[in-house]
Design an enzyme around this catalytic site. Structure first.
Site, PDB file in Angstrom:
ATOM      1  CG  ASP A 474       5.595 -14.025  35.377  1.00  0.00           C
ATOM      2  OD1 ASP A 474       6.758 -13.630  35.178  1.00  0.00           O
ATOM      3  OD2 ASP A 474       5.322 -15.187  35.715  1.00  0.00           O
ATOM      4  CG  ASP A 542      10.610 -19.095  38.068  1.00  0.00           C
ATOM      5  OD1 ASP A 542       9.925 -18.364  38.803  1.00  0.00           O
ATOM      6  OD2 ASP A 542      10.403 -19.211  36.840  1.00  0.00           O
TER       7      ASP A 542
HETATM    8  C1  GLA Z   1       7.071 -17.726  35.593  1.00  0.00           C
HETATM    9  C2  GLA Z   1       7.079 -17.337  37.058  1.00  0.00           C
HETATM   10  C3  GLA Z   1       6.564 -18.478  37.900  1.00  0.00           C
HETATM   11  C4  GLA Z   1       5.157 -18.816  37.465  1.00  0.00           C
HETATM   12  C5  GLA Z   1       5.148 -19.143  35.975  1.00  0.00           C
HETATM   13  C6  GLA Z   1       3.727 -19.318  35.465  1.00  0.00           C
HETATM   14  O1  GLA Z   1       7.979 -18.733  35.344  1.00  0.00           O
HETATM   15  O2  GLA Z   1       8.362 -16.954  37.449  1.00  0.00           O
HETATM   16  O3  GLA Z   1       6.577 -18.153  39.265  1.00  0.00           O
HETATM   17  O4  GLA Z   1       4.301 -17.743  37.746  1.00  0.00           O
HETATM   18  O5  GLA Z   1       5.756 -18.110  35.217  1.00  0.00           O
HETATM   19  O6  GLA Z   1       3.701 -19.594  34.121  1.00  0.00           O
END
Ligand code: GLA
Length: 689
Positions: A474, A542
């Site tokens: 990420d 997301d």
């Molecule tokens: C980001 C990612 C999510 C999750 C969060 C965790 O927003 O896109 O899928 O992994 O971080 O903090």
């Protein structure tokens, strides 16, 4: 196939032809890019004719009063020689002027692709044409590379600038490619948005002057994906001329279409010149990222099919190339930071019983990471959550019969972390201003090799200790205050950051090829061909609301195949939109990608459990078609805006899976008509699920 005859270069793919030639002054004149031509079609016939007086334009050489670079279709153009359109390069030359004039010196044809030294690139090309140009008055050279991918109907282009003069050269701008196309009433189509609304398709008319698609956030960005199209105003999903362009790069990008007064459209793509400056000393060279070009006269779907083949066959690599991707369960939207081992094991047990093949432990397993305010940068496993350590937890997941996957955010640090307290100099910040934070975190300075080593060692150690077979990588904030004490010229920061990222990814994953990497950046903030060279799939957004996903996955589908898109079923009403959707709709959208589930399973009813088991079984049966079949967008027969129709067809043309979605109710709707395309002729059963 590449052929060279009488100063004419011709690049053919199965369905396209690209032609350019060397002029009497050594410039590269673009002649044609479009549908496949007959072998005896001659460049002289195809080329632009110049009979009109150049008026107030600049004449390049008195021996030809009609030769004005400003009016020509070119493959590369310089500043200071009379072309007033934007040059692909802005170079402060060794003689301290901004005037350059690159002319043909030599060429060679090489079998296959030519790998790059500093950046990831495509592979498996059929042939590469390398053309060397030399500035007419200095020892500065420019190599242009054209690689042909015959079956995918794609051509890639890139440039390498070499300084062999004694004095330094300053690059303020250098594109990967430029090409001048005669206008066809073009519209530029771009994929724009932001967090939780990535890649919505937008259409802008290409007017006189510049039309730009670019990012400045330090990554390819959720604001403007690097991919864009130019399509004639009469193009539809299945008919008409469409050009597609993309860049194998994850940093700040720049793409533009500049229409001149003579209706020539200059297209360029490359690194964004914003805050960019690169010093090229004697005997150094600079490689631009590789740009991808395609053309189809079969509309947007034709263009997409070329790009999908290109990504599946020439970008995604390693053991996961064209391999079926596992159905995963991810704990993030089920628990956020609020979990312990027993809660996760309960979720894992249910996920397994539903048919999940991979359990992904998301954010919150390390350091003091109980919210997004602390812990990034640390790698000690949180003992309160995992008293017996992470390996013991991973073993339990494997004993249940699932693979174990793990989330990391290695490029970041929270000020509240052991790493920051020990090494505040590892964070990117202005030397004298108060740092600006995003999601309570700072970016690690991966221009600095010591920081890269720290990440490589720690991520590698955890992967080996836990035996993880999947990683979610990420990156949750944009870069600001780009400054690194590790480099002397801050104009190099953004590009060196991306080269640092690629270095880290290669060092971690090249020696662990069994690991499936899914990249993520707050969802689709780094959905690009550069990341896809390392991670076969990307967490698309997301936003898992299926109606929103129709726009997000639908937008990305113009350039990226379903095998690259992580798509999960989550809870309803949706956490961001509060929209209530049936479980079936959530699955029906997610199955056109790499399927996962991301919701608290303990709230499922018996009926929902039964339905999910059936969904996963159905997906497994047809997953090869969903992930690697021919994905096509189908126009609803009456052009109704509230209908979205997707179809994935098996590669033998014997099976089609159609998603027919209605996004809004309308009163007194007419009957729907199922349109199926691309199947082999024959009799078919139609089944509804
Ligand atoms: C980001 C990612 C999510 C999750 C969060 C965790 O927003 O896109 O899928 O992994 O971080 O903090």
């Amino acid at each position: 196939m590449i052929t060279v005859k009488d100063n004419v270069f011709r690049l053919d793919t199965e369905n396209t032809t690209y032609i350019f030639r060397i002029t009497k002054f050594g410039h590269l004149e673009h002649v044609y890019y479009g549908s496949l031509l007959d072998q005896d079609d001659s460049a002289d016939v195809m080329a632009q004719k110049s009979s009109v007086s150049i008026g107030s334009s600049i004449c390049y050489d008195g021996s030809d009063k009609l030769y004005s670079l400003d009016n020509m279709c070119l493959e590369w153009s310089d500043n200071g020689r009379g072309d007033y359109r934007q040059s692909p390069a802005e170079l402060k030359m060794p003689d301290d002027t901004f005037i350059s004039d690159f002319a043909y010196l030599s060429h060679r044809i090489i079998d296959g692709s030519v790998p790059m030294k500093t950046l990831p690139s495509s592979y498996g090309g059929d042939q590469t044409l390398e053309i060397t140009l030399k500035d007419t008055t200095s020892d500065v050279f420019l190599d242009l590379y054209y690689t042909v991918f015959e079956k995918a109907d794609c051509i890639t282009r890139r440039a390498v600038l070499k300084n062999e003069s004694d004095d330094p050269l300053i690059i303020r701008r250098i594109m990967s490619m430029m090409v001048d196309l005669p206008d066809e009433c073009f519209h530029m189509y771009t994929l724009d948005g932001g967090w939780i609304k990535e890649a919505h398709l937008h259409k802008i008319p290409v007017g006189y002057g510049m039309t730009i698609n670019s990012s400045t956030t330090g990554s390819s960005s959720n604001r403007h994906n690097p991919a864009f199209m130019l399509a004639s105003d009469i193009a539809t999903e299945d008919h008409g001329n469409v050009y597609g362009f993309n860049l194998i790069y994850s940093g700040n990008h720049f793409g533009s279409a500049e229409k001149s007064g003579r209706d020539i459209v200059r297209v360029s793509a490359g690194i964004n010149p914003h805050l960019f400056e690169w010093i090229l000393n004697k005997n150094e060279d600079f490689e631009t990222p590789e740009a991808v070009l395609t053309f189809s006269d079969k509309g947007f779907n034709g263009m997409s099919h070329n790009m999908h083949d290109f990504v599946n066959r020439h970008i995604v690599r390693g053991q996961w190339k064209e391999k079926e991707r596992p159905v995963l369960f991810n704990n993030w939207e089920a628990t956020f930071f609020d979990f312990n081992e027993s809660k996760l094991l309960q979720l894992a047990k249910t996920a397994k019983s539903l048919g999940a093949e991979l359990f992904v432990l998301d954010d919150g397993w390390f350091g003091e990471r109980n919210s997004d305010e602390a812990g990034l940068g640390d790698y000690n496993v949180n003992k309160k959550k995992f008293p017996r350590g992470l390996k013991s937890f991973a073993d339990k997941i494997r004993e249940m019969g699932m693979d174990f996957g793990l989330w990391f955010e290695p490029e970041m640090v929270n000020p509240d972390s052991s790493l920051y307290r020990a090494h505040p100099e590892y964070a990117v910040k202005s030397p004298d201003k108060k740092p600006v934070l995003g999601r309570n975190q700072m970016v690690l300075d991966i221009c600095n090799k010591e920081v890269r080593d720290y990440i490589v060692e720690n991520v590698g150690r955890i992967l080996d200790e836990t035996g993880a077979s999947y990683v979610k990588w990420d990156m949750n904030r944009h870069i600001a205050e780009a400054f690194s004490p590790a480099i002397s010229n801050q104009g190099e920061f953004y590009h060196r950051y991306i080269m640092g990222l690629y270095d880290i990814l290669s060092r971690i994953f090249d020696k662990r090829p069994h690991i499936l990497l899914e990249s993520c950046s707050s969802g689709g903030n780094r959905f690009d061909l550069g990341m896809l060279c390392y991670s076969p799939q990307v967490w698309t957004s997301d936003d898992t609301d299926p109606i929103e996903r129709l726009k997000i996955q639908g937008g990305l589908s113009y350039f990226y195949p379903p095998s690259t898109m992580g798509a999960h079923v989550s809870q309803s009403p949706h956490q961001q939109t509060l929209r209530d959707t049936p479980l079936s709709t959530r699955f029906n959208v997610a199955c056109f990608g790499c399927l996962g589930y991301e919701l608290d399973l303990k709230y499922l009813s018996h009926e929902e459990i039964k339905e999910i088991k059936e969904q996963i079984a159905f997906y497994k049966k047809y997953r090869r078609v969903f992930q690697y079949g021919r994905f096509t967008r189908i126009r609803e027969s009456r052009g109704k805006e509230n209908k979205v129709i997707w179809q994935s067809t098996s590669n033998d043309g014997a099976l089609a899976l159609t998603g027919f979605f209605q996004t809004q109710a309308a009163a007194a709707e007419s009957d729907d008509k199922l349109i199926v395309t691309g199947l082999r002729p024959g009799r078919y059963d139609v089944r509804k699920r």
